[in-house]
Design an enzyme around this catalytic site. Structure first.
Site, PDB file in Angstrom:
ATOM      1  N   ASP A 285      39.012  42.846  40.597  1.00 34.66           N
ATOM      2  CA  ASP A 285      39.628  41.838  41.457  1.00 34.66           C
ATOM      3  C   ASP A 285      38.977  40.474  41.285  1.00 34.66           C
ATOM      4  OD1 ASP A 285      41.239  43.471  43.928  1.00 34.66           O
ATOM      5  OD2 ASP A 285      39.723  44.600  42.825  1.00 34.66           O
ATOM      6  N   LYS A 286      39.763  39.434  41.558  1.00 28.09           N
ATOM      7  CA  LYS A 286      39.203  38.091  41.578  1.00 28.09           C
ATOM      8  C   LYS A 286      38.571  37.793  42.931  1.00 28.09           C
ATOM      9  CE  LYS A 286      40.219  33.163  41.176  1.00 28.09           C
ATOM     10  NZ  LYS A 286      41.200  32.119  40.809  1.00 28.09           N
TER      11      LYS A 286
END
Length: 650
Positions: A285-286
């Site tokens: 995930d960012k």
């Protein structure tokens, strides 16, 4: 395309509202390696203590950089594919003119050469060599002392006469990457005599590096070239070779508020290698703090540790730095561990009598025991709200290259540089001007624009644009489309056929370990079709049911769901699709994915508003801390949707 919500739940508890990812610290993801260990088991300080001379080494390297070209440091900190940055605008323009001259003079015997200048630092020379060959595979780069010169590569010229020019470009990029055990397949060729010529060329020129073999698929014969595994006693290369002996360094990357590919692009520029020199087990995930294993090629542990401070300035830390013998393969992990915080908890029913403690306990226990529908999460489809990756993938499967490129460059709302660049390209079609606007860290977009500038934005140019991206990036879009279909199939299966296995369902007939691996592309999966007697006797449970991801090697259910798959693909114009995109060298065999997933080792604690008083994040409502493990390719956000019975606020 209609986008159904992740609407089927396994449990009937009430759930609650809440907010996730209020800050990166609220969503921590740690990979679990194939040995079941968390990848962040040591820290970077320990690694630095093992290398006491690191500071002096870094100082010497900085002095060396100062003695070279004035903008060398800038080059190392930019997108290392971009020749405009690496060579400078004037030299890059000379190189463009030179490549045009080479193409015009094709067939002439006289050799023409161009000097790109002198590069005293060997790491900068490596950047130039690799970037030039990546952008222009038909060129040969040679070093004379510190000067780099380019000329037409006679080997490329010979292969291009035997295969297409596009295939020759892809083949030489494959050879340059030098990933042991990797393979390249030429397009099908029905002429035995012609195939023999290709075999002879590859064996004569690259025989020490590769082995070739012909194989037949659906009555068409192709040649596959495979790089040999590294010898235990590697010999030194020829003196004029620009490639050093391959070495691999493994490390754990901690990143915050960064996409995995964005982090790799930055590290590659700092280290003077290509983004494709990094391998990893999975995308993270960012909007989170994530820890993941990585391996970088051609970089020693000492050189990697030299760059710690530069990485830290971009929100990245490295630890567990060590030499290894091979790259990391995608999917080579057991799963992920999650430490999450859900804030601002509120009941769905404002007038309900049950308190947050009771709501949370019931929800967590239900999901712990019964699991959740194993949907692909929103990360699988990209962050865009206007156009998502599955739509691009659909156009690629239909081989509508120009339409796929337009979708690829569809901007989101906002006036940041990348959206301005995308709007400019769609409005003007001018790839060169759009490239100047595109931020350096947007590696995919920049690669595509460079190819479109060189080859045009028609069908052939768009094919070249897609081929300029690494294979893993190209196939991501096809997998995204197939994942969207899988999610819809899961909805249909549960809504129409209920929550027990029925006749015609597919179940996994192998071991439990094999079931965890069914999201991989398997050639001979152990799939069993449920019979009417097995349905009646309830031989199988719902958590044994698997659904196919569309592809050319999967079996579909033999009930209503099987017909649904065929109708659904036909609806998108894929009724006769073979799930091969030959111009882009993409093949989607398909795979199987368990219908349900279960979190393991789940724990939780609830903090009431009173307990949070005095805390900076106090909101007057409870917050929930959750920790659990998930198998690879399972999504924590989907697990949370089942727990909360609510669309997540982020």
């Amino acid at each position: 395309m209609e986008r159904p919500s992740l609407s089927c739940f396994i449990s009937d508890h009430e759930g609650f509202h809440g907010t996730i990812k209020q800050s990166p610290q609220d969503f921590v993801v740690i990979e679990i390696d194939i040995n079941g260990q968390l990848v962040n088991s040591s820290n970077v300080q320990e690694e630095l203590r093992k290398s006491p001379s690191r500071s002096s080494q870094a100082s010497k390297r900085d002095d060396k950089l100062k003695q070279s070209k004035p903008d060398d440091t800038d080059i190392l900190n930019q997108d290392c594919f971009d020749l405009n940055i690496i060579l400078g605008p004037a030299v890059n323009q000379e190189l463009e003119h030179f490549t045009n001259k080479v193409r015009v003079r094709a067939g002439e015997q006289e050799k023409v050469e161009l000097s790109l200048g002198t590069y005293p630092d060997k790491h900068l020379r490596a950047v130039v060599h690799r970037a030039v060959r990546y952008n222009f595979p038909f060129l040969q780069t040679v070093t004379n002392q510190s000067e780099i010169r380019v000329r037409e590569d006679p080997d490329f010229k010979e292969l291009a006469s035997l295969a297409s020019e596009g295939e020759a470009e892809e083949f030489f990029r494959f050879i340059d990457a030098k990933v042991p055990g990797s393979a390249f397949t030429f397009l099908p060729d029905d002429s035995k005599e012609h195939r023999t010529s290709v075999h002879h060329f590859v064996s004569r020129r690259f025989g020490k590096l590769v082995e070739t073999k012909s194989f037949t698929d659906q009555q068409r014969t192709s040649i596959t070239v495979r790089l040999r595994e590294r010898s235990k006693h590697p010999k030194k290369r020829a003196a004029d070779s620009q490639e050093e002996l391959i070495l691999y360094t493994a490390f754990t990357l901690r990143k915050e508020n960064l996409e995995t590919l964005e982090a790799i692009s930055y590290m590659a520029a700092v280290l003077g290698v290509l983004p494709s020199d990094f391998t990893y087990a999975g995308i993270k995930d960012k909007r989170a703090i994530t820890y993941q294993a990585m391996v970088v090629k051609k970089i020693s542990p000492e050189r990697l540790l030299d760059k710690v401070s530069e990485f830290e300035r971009r929100g990245m830390q490295i630890s567990r730095v060590r030499p290894v013998s091979e790259p990391l393969k995608l999917g080579r992990l057991q799963g992920n561990h999650f430490d999450l915080v859900i804030r601002d908890l509120k009941p769905h029913d404002k007038h309900g009598v049950r308190g947050p403690q009771q709501l949370v306990k019931e929800a967590v226990e239900n999901v712990k025991n019964r699991g959740f529908v194993n949907y692909y999460g929103p990360q699988r489809f990209g962050s865009g709200s206007c156009v998502q990756a599955d739509q691009v993938g659909l156009e690629l499967l239909k081989e509508k290259m120009e339409a796929s490129v337009k979708l690829f460059f569809t901007p989101e709302e906002g006036e940041d540089l990348q959206n301005k660049a995308k709007r400019h390209f769609l409005l003007t079609g001018n790839a060169k001007e759009s490239l100047a606007l595109m931020p350096a860290y947007k590696a995919r977009e920049r690669l595509m624009l460079r190819a479109l500038h060189r080859y045009g934005s028609g069908q052939e140019g768009c094919i070249r644009g897609w081929l300029s991206l690494p294979h893993s990036m190209r196939v991501f879009y096809l997998h995204s489309y197939c994942s969207r279909v899988w999610n819809e199939a899961a909805n249909y299966r549960l809504q129409k056929l209920g929550f027990k296995p029925v006749q015609g369902d597919l179940v996994w007939a192998g071991s439990e370990k094999g079931l965890k691996d069914t999201t991989k592309e398997l050639n001979t999966p152990q799939v069993h079709v449920v019979t009417s007697e097995e349905e009646k006797d309830e031989v199988f449970s719902l958590d044994q049911v698997i659904l196919p991801m569309p592809g050319n090697s999967v079996k579909y259910p033999e009930n209503l769901l099987g017909q649904w798959y065929h109708d659904r693909l036909a609806q998108d114009g894929l009724g006769q699709c073979r799930f091969r995109v030959t111009p882009l060298k993409l093949n989607v065999p398909g795979c199987y994915r368990p219908l349900l997933a279960k979190p393991q080792n789940i724990t939780y604690s609830l903090r009431t508003a009173e307990e949070q008083q005095g805390q900076s994040d106090e909101t007057g409502t409870p917050s929930l801390s959750l920790a659990f493990d998930l198998d690879t390719s399972c999504y924590a956000t989907v697990c949370l949707i089942e727990i909360m019975k609510s669309n997540l606020s982020q």
